[in-house]
Write a protein that holds these residues in place. Structure first.
Motif, short mmCIF file in Angstrom:
data_model
loop_
_atom_site.label_atom_id
_atom_site.label_comp_id
_atom_site.label_asym_id
_atom_site.label_seq_id
_atom_site.Cartn_x
_atom_site.Cartn_y
_atom_site.Cartn_z
N GLU A 1 9.15 43.58 1.17
CA GLU A 1 8.19 44.42 0.45
C GLU A 1 7.11 43.58 -0.22
O GLU A 1 5.91 43.91 -0.15
CB GLU A 1 8.93 45.24 -0.61
N ILE A 2 7.52 42.48 -0.87
CA ILE A 2 6.55 41.62 -1.57
C ILE A 2 5.58 40.99 -0.57
O ILE A 2 4.37 40.94 -0.81
CB ILE A 2 7.30 40.53 -2.36
N ALA A 3 6.12 40.52 0.55
CA ALA A 3 5.27 39.87 1.55
C ALA A 3 4.28 40.85 2.16
O ALA A 3 3.11 40.51 2.37
CB ALA A 3 6.14 39.24 2.63
N ALA A 4 4.74 42.06 2.46
CA ALA A 4 3.85 43.05 3.06
C ALA A 4 2.68 43.37 2.14
O ALA A 4 1.55 43.61 2.61
CB ALA A 4 4.64 44.32 3.37
N LYS A 5 2.92 43.35 0.85
CA LYS A 5 1.89 43.67 -0.13
C LYS A 5 0.90 42.53 -0.35
O LYS A 5 -0.29 42.77 -0.56
CB LYS A 5 2.54 44.05 -1.46
N ASN A 6 1.38 41.28 -0.30
CA ASN A 6 0.57 40.16 -0.75
C ASN A 6 0.17 39.14 0.31
O ASN A 6 -0.88 38.51 0.20
CB ASN A 6 1.31 39.40 -1.86
N ALA A 7 1.02 38.94 1.32
CA ALA A 7 0.80 37.85 2.26
C ALA A 7 -0.51 37.95 3.05
O ALA A 7 -1.19 36.94 3.23
CB ALA A 7 1.98 37.73 3.22
N PRO A 8 -0.91 39.14 3.53
CA PRO A 8 -2.15 39.19 4.31
C PRO A 8 -3.38 38.72 3.54
O PRO A 8 -4.18 37.93 4.06
CB PRO A 8 -2.26 40.67 4.69
N ALA A 9 -3.52 39.16 2.29
CA ALA A 9 -4.67 38.74 1.49
C ALA A 9 -4.61 37.25 1.19
O ALA A 9 -5.63 36.55 1.22
CB ALA A 9 -4.73 39.54 0.19
N ALA A 10 -3.40 36.74 0.89
CA ALA A 10 -3.24 35.32 0.59
C ALA A 10 -3.56 34.46 1.81
O ALA A 10 -4.12 33.37 1.70
CB ALA A 10 -1.82 35.04 0.10
N GLU A 11 -3.20 34.95 2.98
CA GLU A 11 -3.47 34.21 4.22
C GLU A 11 -4.97 34.05 4.42
O GLU A 11 -5.46 32.97 4.77
CB GLU A 11 -2.85 34.94 5.41
#
Length: 242
Positions: free
Chosen positions: A208-218
């Motif tokens: 859940e955390i990755a789905a919310k944050n990882a794309p923008a951080a990438e």
């Protein structure tokens, strides 16, 4: 484009920074200082220097006796007007190189966090494309005071000096902009026990955390990586013109 990479512990991949260096056709030479390998002896042999993160602190000279030499090396690259970059521990070593105070255990951050860009940061090549703030991965407990003469580029409520610049193209980033999704996936497997001990429940909530944050951080991480690599090319153009 010849880039020296100093590794302070194993399993610290280049992630987004590696992508940007490959795009630029950079020739990379690794120096695994944590494993006893010697540091670069001459700044003339490389166009840029990268110092990666690690589990030790920036003053851990007893267990990592190469740290004072590494701090001096980072300063020598800056004094030669060559691009230099310190990530996480690397930024703390860079701060040490300029007589700043290393604040051990003073700023715990883990996972994807929001970082604000200062007015100076909005005008700086490294962060100017990111707007007022961005999401990026963090993993640190230490921080530092801002070195004399440095420009603060990014900040948040936990760590006031998230990014800074000294001179033309020497940068320190407390955050792990290189930690794209592939890097974080590797870390959550390799350092599972450490993460669970320090951030109970994070691994369970990871999808859940990755789905919310990882794309923008990438996106932010690759933007920063490409911007820093361009400073190497800018230095080369200045040399060619002189």
């Amino acid at each position: 484009m010849r880039v020296a990479i100093v590794e302070n512990m194993k399993n610290t991949p280049l992630g987004a920074l590696g992508i940007a260096l490959e795009e630029a056709g950079a020739e990379i030479e690794w120096f695994r200082a944590w494993d006893g390998e010697r540091l670069p002896s001459d700044v003339a042999a490389h166009d840029a220097l990268v110092v990666l993160g690690g589990e030790q602190n920036a003053r851990d000279d007893d267990t990592h006796p190469y740290l004072p030499e590494l701090a001096r090396l980072m300063r020598r690259f800056e004094e030669a007007d060559k691009a230099a970059l310190g990530i996480c521990l690397g930024s703390q070593i860079l701060a040490r190189a300029y007589e700043a105070e290393n604040l051990l255990g003073a700023a715990h951050e883990f996972g994807w966090k929001t970082v604000g860009v200062t007015e100076e940061g909005k005008a700086d090549p490294l962060l100017s494309a990111l707007g007022d703030d961005f999401t990026i991965f963090q993993w640190h407990s230490d921080t530092f005071s801002l070195p004399t003469g440095a420009v603060r580029l990014a900040t948040n409520a936990v760590t006031s000096n998230q990014a800074f610049r000294i001179g033309r193209a020497t940068y320190g980033t407390q955050f792990h902009f290189e930690a794209n999704t592939a890097v974080v996936e590797g870390w959550r497997t390799e350092f599972k026990a450490t993460i669970e001990r320090n951030e109970p429940g994070w691994l369970e909530r990871y999808p859940e955390i990755a789905a919310k944050n990882a794309p923008a951080a990438e996106i932010a991480g690759l933007t920063i990586a490409r911007a820093w690599v361009r400073t190497i090319g800018a230095e080369a153009k200045l040399q060619a013109a002189s």
